[in-house]
Write a protein that holds these residues in place. Structure first.
Motif, PDB file in Angstrom:
ATOM      1  N   GLU A 133      22.439 -13.394  19.525  1.00 40.41           N
ATOM      2  CA  GLU A 133      21.696 -12.371  18.771  1.00 40.41           C
ATOM      3  C   GLU A 133      22.412 -11.028  18.844  1.00 40.41           C
ATOM      4  O   GLU A 133      22.605 -10.347  17.826  1.00 40.41           O
ATOM      5  N   LEU A 134      22.809 -10.645  20.054  1.00 41.11           N
ATOM      6  CA  LEU A 134      23.459  -9.357  20.243  1.00 41.11           C
ATOM      7  C   LEU A 134      24.800  -9.303  19.511  1.00 41.11           C
ATOM      8  O   LEU A 134      25.135  -8.295  18.864  1.00 41.11           O
ATOM      9  N   GLU A 138      25.685  -6.735  16.570  1.00 40.75           N
ATOM     10  CA  GLU A 138      26.811  -5.810  16.707  1.00 40.75           C
ATOM     11  C   GLU A 138      27.829  -6.008  15.581  1.00 40.75           C
ATOM     12  O   GLU A 138      28.395  -5.035  15.061  1.00 40.75           O
ATOM     13  N   SER A 139      28.063  -7.285  15.206  1.00 40.33           N
ATOM     14  CA  SER A 139      29.011  -7.563  14.114  1.00 40.33           C
ATOM     15  C   SER A 139      28.510  -6.981  12.796  1.00 40.33           C
ATOM     16  O   SER A 139      29.291  -6.397  12.010  1.00 40.33           O
ATOM     17  N   GLU A 144      28.789  -2.821   8.629  1.00 46.44           N
ATOM     18  CA  GLU A 144      28.146  -1.761   7.863  1.00 46.44           C
ATOM     19  C   GLU A 144      28.922  -0.450   7.998  1.00 46.44           C
ATOM     20  O   GLU A 144      29.106   0.289   7.011  1.00 46.44           O
ATOM     21  N   ARG A 145      29.371  -0.153   9.243  1.00 45.39           N
ATOM     22  CA  ARG A 145      30.136   1.080   9.446  1.00 45.39           C
ATOM     23  C   ARG A 145      31.457   1.038   8.652  1.00 45.39           C
ATOM     24  O   ARG A 145      31.834   2.013   8.001  1.00 45.39           O
ATOM     25  N   GLU A 146      32.132  -0.100   8.736  1.00 44.85           N
ATOM     26  CA  GLU A 146      33.406  -0.231   8.010  1.00 44.85           C
ATOM     27  C   GLU A 146      33.201  -0.129   6.496  1.00 44.85           C
ATOM     28  O   GLU A 146      33.983   0.514   5.778  1.00 44.85           O
ATOM     29  N   GLY A 176      24.628  -9.692   6.413  1.00 44.12           N
ATOM     30  CA  GLY A 176      24.859 -10.036   7.824  1.00 44.12           C
ATOM     31  C   GLY A 176      23.791  -9.446   8.724  1.00 44.12           C
ATOM     32  O   GLY A 176      23.330 -10.102   9.676  1.00 44.12           O
ATOM     33  N   ALA A 177      23.367  -8.215   8.442  1.00 44.74           N
ATOM     34  CA  ALA A 177      22.317  -7.573   9.240  1.00 44.74           C
ATOM     35  C   ALA A 177      20.997  -8.311   9.084  1.00 44.74           C
ATOM     36  O   ALA A 177      20.260  -8.495  10.054  1.00 44.74           O
ATOM     37  N   ARG A 178      20.721  -8.741   7.819  1.00 43.91           N
ATOM     38  CA  ARG A 178      19.494  -9.507   7.582  1.00 43.91           C
ATOM     39  C   ARG A 178      19.540 -10.835   8.335  1.00 43.91           C
ATOM     40  O   ARG A 178      18.532 -11.273   8.916  1.00 43.91           O
ATOM     41  N   SER A 179      20.715 -11.457   8.335  1.00 42.33           N
ATOM     42  CA  SER A 179      20.857 -12.738   9.043  1.00 42.33           C
ATOM     43  C   SER A 179      20.666 -12.555  10.544  1.00 42.33           C
ATOM     44  O   SER A 179      20.029 -13.376  11.214  1.00 42.33           O
TER      45      SER A 179
END
Length: 284
Positions: A133-134, A138-139, A144-146, A176-179
């Motif tokens: 999960e972590l 983080e990925s 998102e930042r990139e 990816g964040a939603r996943s």
């Protein structure tokens, strides 16, 4: 070893005597209260042979009860007999108790090992899930930042193609964040179930450990009773040898420093005086 049946007979007789004495107290107290009283020439009560006898009989009964009855110090006659009886029975059953307690200790120890392994497997699985999960979270945040940086640069340069590519990268990061969020939410009931299972297993583990410790202590007490009896038998042999040494040669040193403990209730520490007493008995 003192005869067990003789001790039990002695205990039964003392118990019967105690009950009889306790039952007699009301009548003895009544006899003291109703005994005739003589009076002096000054009209002062001076008692009577009957009242004196009644008081002496009552006091004798109370004293005898104190000698026989169990007390908080554990030194009543019944207390001492109970300790002797318990010691003899413990020695007689030592091998049986050692065997049974050893089996129970082994069984409980195996349960402790199994339950500990189960708890460990659950903890490892939960840790793996939380690590996944972590890592996913983080990925997604890094993506998102990139993507945000790429959009900013593309916008600043006015490159529409680069902007479109950066936006696609952002959309992928959002997915990816939603996943990652969906994975965490999906894991919640599973982790909750595993925590509940761990709590149940830990209760079983605590019980198994208590049972293992109880069995271990039982085995040790039985072993101590057996070894204490062996010690006392060896002491008896040494006492016989020491008495002969004194009787034959008048040996004083180093036996005059002797202090040899014993384990059976009622047996005293063996010292020089003990050997001298036995030597006199042999000489007689």
């Amino acid at each position: 070893m003192t005869d067990l049946n003789a001790l039990k007979d002695q205990r039964a007789a003392l118990q019967a005597e105690l009950e009889e004495l306790e039952a007699s107290l009301p009548a003895l107290e009544e006899a003291v209260a109703t005994a005739p009283t003589n009076w002096s020439h000054l009209a002062m009560p001076i008692g009577s042979p009957q009242s004196t006898a009644a008081r002496e009989e009552l006091e004798a009964a109370r004293t005898r009860i104190q000698i026989i009855a169990p007390n908080s110090y554990g030194n009543g006659a019944l207390d001492r007999l109970d300790k002797q009886i318990a010691h003899i029975e413990a020695v007689a059953k030592a091998d049986e108790r050692i065997s049974q307690a050893s089996a129970e200790e082994k069984e409980a120890g195996e349960r402790v090992a199994r339950l500990s392994a189960s708890i460990g497997r659950i903890a490892q699985r939960v840790e793996e899930m939380q690590t996944a999960e972590l890592s996913a979270e983080e990925s997604a945040q890094e993506a998102e930042r990139e993507a945000a940086q790429a959009i900013a640069k593309a916008t600043a340069s006015g490159d529409e193609k680069a902007t479109s590519a950066a936006q696609a990268k952002m959309n992928k990061a959002i997915d990816g964040a939603r996943s990652a969020k969906a994975l965490k939410e999906a894991n919640l009931p599973l982790i909750s179930a595993m925590e509940a299972e761990t709590a149940a297993l830990e209760k079983q583990l605590a019980t198994a450990r208590r049972e293992e410790d109880t069995a271990r202590q039982t085995r040790r007490r039985a072993s101590a009773a057996k070894l204490g009896e062996e010690w006392d038998k060896a002491v008896d042999v040494l006492v016989a040898i020491g008495a002969r040494l004194i009787a034959e040669g008048g040996v004083d040193y180093p036996l005059n420093k002797l202090k040899l403990p014993t384990f059976a209730p009622g047996k005293k520490t063996i010292d020089h005086d003990t050997l001298r007493a036995h030597a006199k008995g042999e000489a007689a």
